[in-house]
Each structure stands twice: as C-alpha cells, then as structure tokens.
Design a protein around this motif. Structure first.
Motif, PDB file in Angstrom:
ATOM      1  N   LYS A 295       0.805  -1.194   0.041  1.00 15.56           N
ATOM      2  CA  LYS A 295       0.116  -0.099   0.095  1.00 15.56           C
ATOM      3  C   LYS A 295       0.877   1.523  -0.149  1.00 15.56           C
ATOM      4  N   VAL A 296       1.798   1.415   0.713  1.00 15.33           N
ATOM      5  CA  VAL A 296       2.790   2.414   1.072  1.00 15.33           C
ATOM      6  C   VAL A 296       3.646   2.536  -0.143  1.00 15.33           C
ATOM      7  N   VAL A 297       4.071   1.695  -0.859  1.00 18.69           N
ATOM      8  CA  VAL A 297       5.028   1.657  -2.067  1.00 18.69           C
ATOM      9  C   VAL A 297       4.071   1.982  -3.071  1.00 18.69           C
ATOM     10  N   ALA A 298       2.722   1.773  -3.276  1.00 16.65           N
ATOM     11  CA  ALA A 298       1.915   1.975  -4.174  1.00 16.65           C
ATOM     12  C   ALA A 298       1.698   3.545  -4.459  1.00 16.65           C
ATOM     13  N   GLN A 299       1.411   4.113  -3.115  1.00 16.56           N
ATOM     14  CA  GLN A 299       1.393   5.273  -2.934  1.00 16.56           C
ATOM     15  C   GLN A 299       2.589   6.036  -3.438  1.00 16.56           C
ATOM     16  N   LYS A 300       3.662   5.732  -2.886  1.00 15.32           N
ATOM     17  CA  LYS A 300       4.930   6.384  -3.362  1.00 15.32           C
ATOM     18  C   LYS A 300       5.026   6.439  -5.079  1.00 15.32           C
ATOM     19  N   LEU A 301       4.853   5.168  -5.626  1.00 21.37           N
ATOM     20  CA  LEU A 301       5.012   5.175  -7.026  1.00 21.37           C
ATOM     21  C   LEU A 301       4.114   5.839  -7.751  1.00 21.37           C
ATOM     22  N   ASN A 302       2.810   6.114  -7.034  1.00 20.62           N
ATOM     23  CA  ASN A 302       2.032   6.926  -7.883  1.00 20.62           C
ATOM     24  C   ASN A 302       2.546   8.337  -7.660  1.00 20.62           C
ATOM     25  N   LYS A 303       2.994   8.838  -6.602  1.00 23.82           N
ATOM     26  CA  LYS A 303       3.401  10.101  -6.446  1.00 23.82           C
ATOM     27  C   LYS A 303       4.569  10.540  -7.464  1.00 23.82           C
ATOM     28  N   LEU A 304       5.359   9.373  -7.752  1.00 22.64           N
ATOM     29  CA  LEU A 304       6.346   9.615  -8.781  1.00 22.64           C
ATOM     30  C   LEU A 304       5.945   9.754 -10.209  1.00 22.64           C
ATOM     31  N   GLY A 305       4.716   9.406 -10.249  1.00 23.11           N
ATOM     32  CA  GLY A 305       4.361   9.412 -11.592  1.00 23.11           C
ATOM     33  C   GLY A 305       4.807   8.205 -12.704  1.00 23.11           C
ATOM     34  N   LEU A 306       5.138   7.165 -12.009  1.00 20.33           N
ATOM     35  CA  LEU A 306       5.709   6.111 -13.005  1.00 20.33           C
ATOM     36  C   LEU A 306       4.674   5.397 -13.659  1.00 20.33           C
ATOM     37  N   CYS A 307       4.897   4.663 -14.834  1.00 11.40           N
ATOM     38  CA  CYS A 307       3.822   3.772 -15.469  1.00 11.40           C
ATOM     39  C   CYS A 307       4.121   2.339 -14.716  1.00 11.40           C
ATOM     40  N   TRP A 308       3.315   1.880 -13.887  1.00 10.66           N
ATOM     41  CA  TRP A 308       3.343   0.706 -13.075  1.00 10.66           C
ATOM     42  C   TRP A 308       2.091   0.114 -12.872  1.00 10.66           C
ATOM     43  N   TRP A 309       2.092  -1.063 -12.454  1.00 12.63           N
ATOM     44  CA  TRP A 309       0.736  -1.963 -11.839  1.00 12.63           C
ATOM     45  C   TRP A 309       1.032  -2.879 -11.052  1.00 12.63           C
ATOM     46  N   HIS A 310       0.085  -3.343 -10.279  1.00 10.52           N
ATOM     47  CA  HIS A 310       0.043  -4.405  -9.308  1.00 10.52           C
ATOM     48  C   HIS A 310      -1.057  -5.422  -9.872  1.00 10.52           C
ATOM     49  N   THR A 311      -0.792  -6.506 -10.004  1.00  8.57           N
ATOM     50  CA  THR A 311      -1.658  -7.681 -10.663  1.00  8.57           C
ATOM     51  C   THR A 311      -2.186  -8.414  -9.526  1.00  8.57           C
ATOM     52  N   PRO A 312      -3.392  -8.302  -8.941  1.00 11.95           N
ATOM     53  CA  PRO A 312      -3.982  -9.037  -7.660  1.00 11.95           C
ATOM     54  C   PRO A 312      -4.097 -10.454  -7.862  1.00 11.95           C
ATOM     55  N   ASN A 313      -2.967 -11.212  -7.683  1.00 12.58           N
ATOM     56  CA  ASN A 313      -2.947 -12.871  -7.738  1.00 12.58           C
ATOM     57  C   ASN A 313      -3.524 -13.225  -6.465  1.00 12.58           C
ATOM     58  N   GLU A 314      -3.516 -12.192  -5.555  1.00  9.52           N
ATOM     59  CA  GLU A 314      -3.755 -12.966  -3.876  1.00  9.52           C
ATOM     60  C   GLU A 314      -5.325 -12.946  -3.761  1.00  9.52           C
ATOM     61  N   GLY A 315      -5.892 -13.515  -2.749  1.00  9.99           N
ATOM     62  CA  GLY A 315      -7.108 -13.427  -2.575  1.00  9.99           C
ATOM     63  C   GLY A 315      -7.815 -14.926  -2.363  1.00  9.99           C
ATOM     64  N   LYS A 316      -8.840 -15.010  -2.323  1.00  6.48           N
ATOM     65  CA  LYS A 316      -9.618 -16.175  -2.308  1.00  6.48           C
ATOM     66  C   LYS A 316     -10.664 -16.142  -3.218  1.00  6.48           C
ATOM     67  N   ARG A 317     -10.702 -17.218  -3.981  1.00 10.97           N
ATOM     68  CA  ARG A 317     -11.760 -17.188  -4.802  1.00 10.97           C
ATOM     69  C   ARG A 317     -12.300 -18.727  -5.049  1.00 10.97           C
ATOM     70  N   THR A 318     -13.515 -18.705  -5.632  1.00  6.14           N
ATOM     71  CA  THR A 318     -14.071 -20.162  -5.638  1.00  6.14           C
ATOM     72  C   THR A 318     -13.398 -20.926  -6.699  1.00  6.14           C
ATOM     73  N   PRO A 319     -13.482 -22.011  -6.923  1.00  4.24           N
ATOM     74  CA  PRO A 319     -12.756 -22.872  -7.898  1.00  4.24           C
ATOM     75  C   PRO A 319     -13.340 -22.189  -9.242  1.00  4.24           C
ATOM     76  N   ARG A 320     -14.472 -22.058  -9.489  1.00  2.30           N
ATOM     77  CA  ARG A 320     -15.183 -21.623 -10.710  1.00  2.30           C
ATOM     78  C   ARG A 320     -14.417 -20.154 -11.273  1.00  2.30           C
ATOM     79  N   GLN A 321     -14.411 -19.117 -10.030  1.00  3.31           N
ATOM     80  CA  GLN A 321     -13.798 -18.032 -10.422  1.00  3.31           C
ATOM     81  C   GLN A 321     -12.129 -18.126 -10.705  1.00  3.31           C
ATOM     82  N   GLY A 322     -11.616 -18.998  -9.907  1.00  2.00           N
ATOM     83  CA  GLY A 322     -10.047 -19.154 -10.368  1.00  2.00           C
ATOM     84  C   GLY A 322      -9.750 -19.885 -11.611  1.00  2.00           C
ATOM     85  N   LYS A 323     -10.925 -20.769 -12.207  1.00  2.00           N
ATOM     86  CA  LYS A 323     -10.661 -21.132 -13.521  1.00  2.00           C
ATOM     87  C   LYS A 323     -10.898 -20.272 -14.535  1.00  2.00           C
TER      88      LYS A 323
END
Length: 163
Positions: A50-78
């Motif tokens: 979260k803090v690094v994201a805020q810092k990267l945004n302030k720097l104006g960099l072209c960047w992203w985070h791929t949200p791989n974490e989290g719980k999903r149903t088997p159907r959503q995961g597939k």
C-alpha cells in the motif's frame, strides 16, 4: 422519563450538561493506523504494498500490481486462469525506464521480513529475466526504498524519510 425531563429542563435553565453535549458532538477519536503503530521493519506485506503504491503514484511512474492474492471459488479461479492469470507474477511491475539500469521492464516481489518466495514466483522471475527484465525480491519496506534509489527513481534522502 420524568427524571430525564427534569434533568433536561434543569440543564436548559442553568447550562449544566453543556460540556456533555459538546463532547457528544465531537467526532470519536480515530484509531491509529497500522502504519502508525507498527515499526516499519515489522510491516506486513499488504501494508508495504500500500505504501509503495502511494509512493510510485506520487513519482508518476507507469506501473501496476496484478492482484493474484485473494480467495476465489474454484469457478472464479478457473475463469481467471482461462483469461490469462498467471501464478507467481510479481507484486510490482514497472514499465517506466530506470535511469540507472537497462532493462525491458522491472518486476519487484515484495515480502514482509518473514515472507517466503513461492516456487511459482521463483519460476516466473527466472522466465521474465530471460526476456530481458530486471527482477528482484525484496524483504521489508526499507529494502524496497533502497531498491528504488538504486534504480534511480528516488533520491538517497528518501531512505531516512520513513514513508
């Protein structure tokens, strides 16, 4: 009920109870955030992210985070895997060129001081390095700041500024 009315009427006449009313109108004290109460060295991965994201945004960099974490149903995961979700993708992908290194892109994996890199993260890092990317796994917020300084995105003074 009569007791309340008597107390209310008395308060109206002599002003007693005004402090209680004033206090009741004040917003409740805000709880300190985890960032304020936890030493930087002990921050969990989500807080570092979260803090690094805020810092990267302030720097104006072209960047992203791929949200791989989290719980999903088997159907959503597939459905996500069918759409191209890859296991092991690093937390921070920076497309902006680094002033200090030559690479097609930068991929940073963030870990808390006790975090461990998964096998799929190791494999993904190796695969993307073969494609000319710079990759690094970093343990703790201070390590991320040091890396951003090394890459030329931050000044050396940032290390002492906390966040």
């Amino acid at each position: 009920m009569e007791e309340y009315e008597k107390k209310r009427d008395k308060a109206r006449l002599d002003g007693s109870g005004d402090n209680e009313i004033i206090e009741s109108l004040k917003p409740p004290p805000t709880a300190k955030s985890k960032k304020e109460t936890t030493p930087v060295a002990d921050w969990p991965e989500w807080l570092i992210q979260k803090v690094v994201a805020q810092k990267l945004n302030k720097l104006g960099l072209c960047w992203w985070h791929t949200p791989n974490e989290g719980k999903r149903t088997p159907r959503q995961g597939k459905a996500l895997r069918d759409a191209g979700l890859k296991s092991g993708v690093y937390d921070i992908i920076i497309a902006s060129p680094s002033p200090n290194i030559e690479a097609r892109g930068i991929a940073l994996e963030l870990k808390s001081k006790t975090g461990r890199e998964s096998e799929s993260q190791k494999e993904w890092g190796a695969d993307i390095r073969k494609c000319g990317w710079y990759t690094k796994t970093l343990w703790g917020y201070q390590a991320v700041i040091q890396e951003l300084i090394y890459l030329g995105f931050l000044e050396n003074t940032e290390l002492n500024n906390g966040s």
